[in-house]
Design an enzyme around this catalytic site. Sequence first.
Site, PDB file in Angstrom:
ATOM      1  N   GLY A  63       0.825  -1.216  -0.120  1.00 16.48           N
ATOM      2  CA  GLY A  63      -0.014   0.063   0.047  1.00 16.48           C
ATOM      3  C   GLY A  63       0.772   1.216  -0.041  1.00 16.48           C
ATOM      4  CB  CYS A  90       5.612  -4.108   0.455  1.00 18.92           C
ATOM      5  SG  CYS A  90       6.434  -2.331   0.171  1.00 18.92           S
ATOM      6  CE1 TYR A  91       0.792   1.069   5.389  1.00 23.36           C
ATOM      7  CE2 TYR A  91      -0.839  -0.855   5.353  1.00 23.36           C
ATOM      8  CZ  TYR A  91      -0.549   0.507   6.006  1.00 23.36           C
ATOM      9  OH  TYR A  91      -1.305   0.945   6.810  1.00 23.36           O
ATOM     10  CG  HIS A 178       5.869  -5.557  -4.388  1.00 23.18           C
ATOM     11  ND1 HIS A 178       4.578  -5.711  -3.786  1.00 23.18           N
ATOM     12  CD2 HIS A 178       6.691  -4.362  -3.865  1.00 23.18           C
ATOM     13  CE1 HIS A 178       4.656  -4.431  -3.330  1.00 23.18           C
ATOM     14  NE2 HIS A 178       5.682  -3.808  -3.122  1.00 23.18           N
ATOM     15  CD  GLU A 180       3.157  -8.532  -5.417  1.00 23.14           C
ATOM     16  OE1 GLU A 180       3.689  -9.254  -4.565  1.00 23.14           O
ATOM     17  OE2 GLU A 180       2.941  -7.241  -5.342  1.00 23.14           O
ATOM     18  CB  SER A 232     -20.568  -8.928 -28.303  1.00 23.98           C
ATOM     19  OG  SER A 232     -19.250  -9.141 -27.719  1.00 23.98           O
ATOM     20  N   GLY A 234     -17.282 -11.332 -28.803  1.00 23.31           N
ATOM     21  CA  GLY A 234     -15.924 -11.238 -28.017  1.00 23.31           C
ATOM     22  C   GLY A 234     -16.047 -12.297 -27.171  1.00 23.31           C
ATOM     23  CB  VAL A 235     -12.789 -13.867 -25.386  1.00 26.75           C
ATOM     24  CG1 VAL A 235     -12.367 -12.897 -24.677  1.00 26.75           C
ATOM     25  CG2 VAL A 235     -12.631 -15.276 -24.863  1.00 26.75           C
ATOM     26  CG  ASP A 236     -15.285 -11.303 -21.795  1.00 33.50           C
ATOM     27  OD1 ASP A 236     -14.376 -11.909 -21.457  1.00 33.50           O
ATOM     28  OD2 ASP A 236     -15.068  -9.847 -21.220  1.00 33.50           O
ATOM     29  CB  SER A 238     -17.984 -16.185 -27.401  1.00 32.57           C
ATOM     30  OG  SER A 238     -18.112 -15.425 -28.246  1.00 32.57           O
ATOM     31  CE  LYS A 384     -10.991 -10.379 -22.255  1.00 30.78           C
ATOM     32  NZ  LYS A 384     -12.095  -9.748 -22.462  1.00 30.78           N
TER      33      LYS A 384
END
Length: 528
Positions: A63, A90-91, A178, A180, A232, A234-236, A238, A384
């Site tokens: 943070g 970290c924080y 970090h 990540e 539409s 798109g991948v979502d 579909s 995603k």
Amino acid sequence: MSQPSSDGQRQPAIVILDFGSQYSELIARRVREAEVFSVVLGYTTTAYELYLMAPKGIILSGGPNSVYAEHAPVCDPAIWDLGIPVLGVCYGMQLMVQQLGGVVEAAAGNAEYGKAPLEVDDPADLLINVNSGSTMWMSHGDSVKTLPEGFVRLAHTAKTTEATVAHLQRRFYGVQFHPEVAHSTDGMVLIRNFIHQICGCDPDWTAAAFIDEAVALVREQVGDKRVLLALSGGVDSSTLAFLLKKAIDDQLMCMFIDQGFMRKGEPEFLMDLFDRKLNIHVEYINARKRFLDKLENITDPEDKRKIIGTEFIRVFEEESKRLGPFDYLAQGTLYPDVIESAGTNFDSKTGERVAVKIKSHHNVGGLPKDLQFRLVEPLRSLFKDEVRKVGRSLGLPEEIVCRHPFPGPGLAIRILGEVTDEKLNCLRDVDLIVREEIRDAGLYHDVWQAFAVLLPVRSVGVMGDQRTYAWPIVLRCVSSEDGMTADWSRLPYDLMETISNRIVNEVRGVNRVVLDITSKPPGTIEWE
Ligand code: XMP
């Protein structure tokens, strides 16, 4: 497998408490890459709420604050008595140290930003297979000065004495760096050690497990009611169509509204794929003329978007009444929308989320009050890249899984100024050439988006013995991680030459091709 909650939703195995770091979501994604289900919750989540959720581990994010500052965000101190392993990043580490009786102070001359080699003093369990000397990403102006009782140091860097600390009996760990971020070379090893070895999480967050659970949940939620989905391509949307088909089969109705702003051959491709090859019935709504009529003489980009959005709602409303009634509207809401959606509307009786927006077309302002559906949002726990995995696992063709993002208002926002049939046809032909050539060069998956923009000005050119006076086309090809920032792609000159030659020779109305070399910011990806 982690236990489902009373509403059937999977409980997180790892909870990330967010203290405002830009990397909190990234931590969740990394944990999920290790096939462990994680969620991001606000730092004010109480110990009792966590107790009810019963995660196997808690990660406190980084943070921007100093833990000793007035009004610094803190977690419920009762968290330390839950008996659940905690990793502070970290924080998060500094907060752990401070709340448990240690001291954190400004690092004076020892603030550390960027890459630093981590020297391992004692791997214990957290740092097993983390190579001493491996790079970790540092970003801190404060440091731990005194450790709380029972804590030991596991690693240091040249500037930070307490770079990794632990209370091994209580299974509390802190890292000043970090793990990540991609620059931390052994960061994933550390994260896996924490979630798999220390917390004992099973790697059970897989596409197959998600699909089984989502199918069961949708069946339970929807019962024998009917669901409408605006597809539409798109991948979502579909992936959603595939998932719902599996879950509720003919109770699903897919509707594809053709506004006339799609790419060349796209409506035919979608109808052929879904309706005929995949056996998912799609109601094709040809609304091309009414959209184009509405855009006559409209040149302002915001007006254009608003008009398209409003018209979309009208068509949607009419068609859903004609085909309905429907009890539910399926939406491809994803996890980042959920994390950020502070203003979500809930039905106070059922607790279900109520549609205020149709997500598949960002620019649709909202549905009229009398046309509110209950929502089915089975993808709302996914990032995603996880949607892509699920889509693939459900058998969605690669062509859809890996396609470039395409805006809801389509080519209408890639034609500056007034949108006409002539310009649309021209841009469709150009767009096809751009896509074909980038694909043939094997670069389609190396760029985030590659497309063409038509400018409403004319310039002079010469073809054969003829003087031309025609439109320029802008090539816009960008690389990006998430569309929030972007850089222009350095495509090979030979490829650009081929694209340019083909466009000018094959497409009537265009006599010039120019390249957009602006990053985002300050530019945007689309031109409107
Ligand atoms: P910008 O142009 O804002 O675009 O840099 C960022 C990403 O969002 C896409 N985009 C849209 N997607 N409806 C959509 O569904 C829209 O109105 C819209 N506008 C931009 C854009 O293609 C890029 O990937």
